[in-house]
Design a protein around this motif. Structure first.
Motif, mmCIF file in Angstrom:
data_model
loop_
_atom_site.group_PDB
_atom_site.id
_atom_site.type_symbol
_atom_site.label_atom_id
_atom_site.label_comp_id
_atom_site.label_asym_id
_atom_site.label_seq_id
_atom_site.Cartn_x
_atom_site.Cartn_y
_atom_site.Cartn_z
ATOM 1 N N LEU A 154 1.089 -1.061 0.066
ATOM 2 C CA LEU A 154 0.032 0.099 -0.076
ATOM 3 C C LEU A 154 0.801 1.317 0.021
ATOM 4 O O LEU A 154 0.575 2.149 -0.763
ATOM 5 C CB LEU A 154 -1.007 -0.139 1.356
ATOM 6 N N GLU A 155 1.774 1.161 0.618
ATOM 7 C CA GLU A 155 2.724 2.423 0.839
ATOM 8 C C GLU A 155 3.653 2.762 -0.552
ATOM 9 O O GLU A 155 4.031 3.935 -0.831
ATOM 10 C CB GLU A 155 3.707 2.158 1.946
ATOM 11 N N ASN A 156 3.815 1.734 -1.282
ATOM 12 C CA ASN A 156 4.516 1.991 -2.460
ATOM 13 C C ASN A 156 3.431 1.720 -3.554
ATOM 14 O O ASN A 156 3.904 2.091 -4.655
ATOM 15 C CB ASN A 156 5.595 0.677 -2.719
ATOM 16 N N ASN A 157 2.322 2.183 -3.349
ATOM 17 C CA ASN A 157 1.263 2.439 -4.442
ATOM 18 C C ASN A 157 1.323 1.275 -5.579
ATOM 19 O O ASN A 157 1.256 1.360 -6.503
ATOM 20 C CB ASN A 157 1.117 3.801 -5.098
ATOM 21 N N LYS A 158 1.361 -0.077 -4.980
ATOM 22 C CA LYS A 158 1.559 -1.325 -5.737
ATOM 23 C C LYS A 158 0.350 -1.386 -6.640
ATOM 24 O O LYS A 158 -0.899 -0.998 -6.027
ATOM 25 C CB LYS A 158 1.781 -2.521 -4.932
ATOM 26 N N PRO B 132 -12.195 -7.695 -0.571
ATOM 27 C CA PRO B 132 -12.508 -7.106 -1.762
ATOM 28 C C PRO B 132 -12.402 -5.728 -1.873
ATOM 29 O O PRO B 132 -12.065 -5.246 -3.014
ATOM 30 C CB PRO B 132 -14.085 -7.594 -1.898
ATOM 31 N N LEU B 133 -12.460 -5.006 -0.800
ATOM 32 C CA LEU B 133 -12.148 -3.402 -0.722
ATOM 33 C C LEU B 133 -10.786 -3.280 -1.681
ATOM 34 O O LEU B 133 -10.517 -2.160 -1.531
ATOM 35 C CB LEU B 133 -12.330 -2.805 0.345
ATOM 36 N N LEU B 134 -9.776 -4.293 -1.247
ATOM 37 C CA LEU B 134 -8.565 -3.817 -1.506
ATOM 38 C C LEU B 134 -8.087 -3.721 -3.247
ATOM 39 O O LEU B 134 -7.248 -3.123 -3.612
ATOM 40 C CB LEU B 134 -7.512 -4.872 -1.170
ATOM 41 N N SER B 135 -9.228 -4.361 -3.956
ATOM 42 C CA SER B 135 -9.220 -4.067 -5.348
ATOM 43 C C SER B 135 -9.179 -2.608 -5.631
ATOM 44 O O SER B 135 -8.697 -2.331 -6.756
ATOM 45 C CB SER B 135 -10.293 -5.045 -6.013
ATOM 46 N N TYR B 136 -10.035 -2.022 -4.849
ATOM 47 C CA TYR B 136 -9.992 -0.374 -5.207
ATOM 48 C C TYR B 136 -8.774 0.180 -4.797
ATOM 49 O O TYR B 136 -8.207 1.073 -5.716
ATOM 50 C CB TYR B 136 -11.316 0.208 -4.147
ATOM 51 N N LYS B 137 -8.153 -0.134 -3.837
ATOM 52 C CA LYS B 137 -6.679 0.533 -3.536
ATOM 53 C C LYS B 137 -5.752 0.109 -4.621
ATOM 54 O O LYS B 137 -4.569 0.958 -4.714
ATOM 55 C CB LYS B 137 -6.205 -0.276 -2.126
ATOM 56 N N PHE B 138 -5.777 -1.101 -5.071
ATOM 57 C CA PHE B 138 -4.637 -1.712 -6.007
ATOM 58 C C PHE B 138 -5.056 -1.334 -7.498
ATOM 59 O O PHE B 138 -4.452 -1.836 -8.470
ATOM 60 C CB PHE B 138 -4.530 -2.872 -5.640
ATOM 61 N N LYS B 139 -5.980 -0.750 -7.665
ATOM 62 C CA LYS B 139 -6.776 -0.373 -8.888
ATOM 63 C C LYS B 139 -6.824 -1.427 -10.113
ATOM 64 O O LYS B 139 -6.280 -1.306 -10.895
ATOM 65 C CB LYS B 139 -5.976 1.038 -9.666
ATOM 66 N N CYS B 140 -7.536 -2.597 -9.629
ATOM 67 C CA CYS B 140 -7.622 -3.506 -10.572
ATOM 68 C C CYS B 140 -8.906 -4.199 -10.326
ATOM 69 O O CYS B 140 -9.854 -4.153 -9.233
ATOM 70 C CB CYS B 140 -6.433 -4.541 -10.303
ATOM 71 N N PRO B 141 -9.485 -4.892 -11.328
ATOM 72 C CA PRO B 141 -10.611 -5.924 -11.096
ATOM 73 C C PRO B 141 -10.643 -7.120 -10.155
ATOM 74 O O PRO B 141 -9.323 -7.294 -9.864
ATOM 75 C CB PRO B 141 -10.950 -6.163 -12.728
#
Length: 516
Positions: A120-124, A139-148
């Motif tokens: 998350l800190e490295n904007n992976k 599932p909320l993490l897909s929003y953070k990682f910008k992926c389906p």
């Protein structure tokens, strides 16, 4: 040669370009959940995809799989007395409330893990996320990682997840697996199933989900959407539901039933001493295992004594028992106990005659694959439901651990071993389960890459986006009911008006006659 070399390099570069960066998350501290999807990670890695795997049970090293160790989740569950909660046999409502503290501790561990915080800190970012839906927040993490993301479940999933992708939801046809209803539901069962589904979903939607959403947002960011919103963006849902145990509910194109048995491996050689033990079991062998969660703490001293006494009486037949208490009291000579056994290959041995199981889905699928009749002894969760269906289809018997005596255990084993109907039925089911146009693993890999190539917005069903009152025609029924009521009132008014007119005319006629 130069042209040929150029073509090879070009094809290799094109193939590499199609390889994706995938985040895979199986956060549940249950080995069976991890083992179910391991073949998928290995196959995707073989095809060149780069996998970042969050897992509670590390796999063998693979150059294309980076593993983040979440094994500490086992300790979290143990500290919060998860096993004690399971042994109480809580219903779905009590479970949701009792698990609240457990989930808080679990989320504290999972969403503050150094491996996740570093990403998350490295904007992976990732091209795709495959995530198990059994644990909240992920599932909320897909929003953070910008992926389906593709949702995963090692068995059938919750009604709310099915509804999110537009699948059929009906309490009489597709009741909660944890409720343990039989194959043919009575009126009482249907009423209870409806109550469980409505109240369970209400508690889940209005109590449990808001709590977990708020907690995850507090830990990793307030910019996250809700779980309901994320479920509705799900690109695809992989349900690993064996049709033997789960009815074929109508499903939309974005739901892929892998058909169970995803974790089944090709036959491998048994360890030499184990092979010798089974080969020498000329009178047959019974395999006993209660899975990876049910251990000696679940069995009372009296229950253990029942097992050892009955097993002793079954000599010269041998017993192979996977159990954490290797030096159990009064262990008979015909009983071999080991802490771990290669279950799939043990079940494949021709001298194996029966399997005593807790009714875990993966264990039962392995027994069906090897055509071994079962004696199911359910302890908690979906096990009761699975064993009920086994008994109804007569490829095994059910015996409740709480009701077990020496007499009932001995009679149940005698029935499974000597009545040919159980072996006949499981032979048939085994043949059916293997007769598929495409294996579950092949389906999972193909559809994963399909999502990477095209996405799935064009496959989304309109049934996923309409509210329940429209899905069940409640608004139409209300309009028709109002129209019927209006017509009833209007007809009644006209009828009464006509009666009054007729009465007045009749009275006038009578009065006129009297005057004459």
């Amino acid at each position: 040669m130069r042209i040929l070399l150029f073509i090879v390099l070009f094809v290799s570069v094109c193939e590499f370009a199609r390889c994706a960066n995938i985040l895979a998350v199986i956060p549940s501290p249950f080995f069976s959940h991890q083992a179910t999807f391991r073949p998928l990670w290995i196959k995707l890695a073989e095809k060149g995809h780069k996998i970042t795997l969050i897992t509670t049970d590390l796999m063998d090293p693979n150059e294309n799989i980076t593993q983040i160790d979440y094994h500490g989740a086992y300790e979290v569950f143990e500290k919060n007395s998860f096993n004690n909660l399971l042994k109480k046999g809580l219903n779905i409502f009590e479970a949701l409330l009792s698990f609240k503290d457990l989930m808080r501790s679990n989320m504290d561990y999972q969403f503050t893990h150094p491996g996740l915080l570093e990403m998350l800190e490295n904007n992976k970012t990732f091209d795709l996320m495959l995530v198990e839906l059994a644990q909240p927040g992920w599932p909320l993490l897909s929003y953070k990682f910008k992926c389906p993301f593709i949702g995963l479940t090692s068995m059938d999933t919750y009604s709310s997840v099915h509804a999110a992708v537009g699948n059929a939801v009906h309490p009489a046809l597709y009741p909660s697996a944890d409720a343990g209803f039989g194959e043919k539901m009575t009126l009482k069962d249907r009423v209870l199933s409806t109550f469980i589904m409505v109240m369970g979903e209400a508690v889940f939607k209005f109590v449990f989900t808001p709590f977990t959403d708020d907690y995850v947002k507090m830990l990793i960011g307030n910019d996250l959407p809700s779980t309901d919103e994320m479920w509705r963006t799900m690109s695809m849902l992989f349900v690993n539901a064996n049709p033997v145990f789960f009815p074929s509910r109508p499903m939309t194109p974005v739901t892929i039933n892998l058909g169970g048995g995803l974790h089944l491996n090709k036959p491998r050689e048994l360890p030499r001493d184990l092979q010798k033990y089974l080969d020498e079991s000329k009178h047959g062998c019974i395999y006993v295992s209660f899975g990876t969660t049910v251990n000696s703490a679940y069995l009372s001293a009296e229950q253990k004594e029942i097992f050892t006494s009955v097993f002793k009486d079954m000599a010269p037949m041998r017993i192979l028992w996977k159990f954490d208490e290797v030096n159990i009291a009064n262990k008979p000579k015909n009983v071999e106990i080991r802490k771990w056994l290669p279950q799939q290959d043990v079940l494949r041995h021709p001298n194996l005659k029966a399997f005593i199981t807790q009714g875990g889905l993966q264990s039962m699928e392995e027994a069906i694959d090897s055509a071994v009749p079962m004696l199911g002894m359910p302890f908690y969760g979906d096990q009761n439901n699975n064993v009920n269906k086994m008994a109804h289809k007569k490829f095994g018997l059910k015996l409740s651990p709480k009701e077990m005596t020496k007499e009932t255990l001995k009679a149940a084993l005698k029935e499974v071993l000597e009545n040919p109907i159980y072996k006949k039925n499981i032979d048939k089911l085994s043949a059916i389960s293997k007769d598929q146009p495409m294996k579950g693993l092949e389906k999972a890999v193909w559809w994963t890459e399909y999502v990477l190539r095209h996405g799935t917005q064009h496959l989304r069903s309109p049934s996923a986006d309409i509210p329940l009152y429209q899905y069940y025609f409640l608004d139409v029924i209300a309009v028709l009911a109002i129209c019927a009521y209006v017509m009833y009132k209007l007809t009644k008014y006209l009828f009464l008006s006509l009666v009054n007119v007729v009465r007045k005319l009749f009275n006038c006629f009578i009065v006129k006659k009297k005057k004459e």
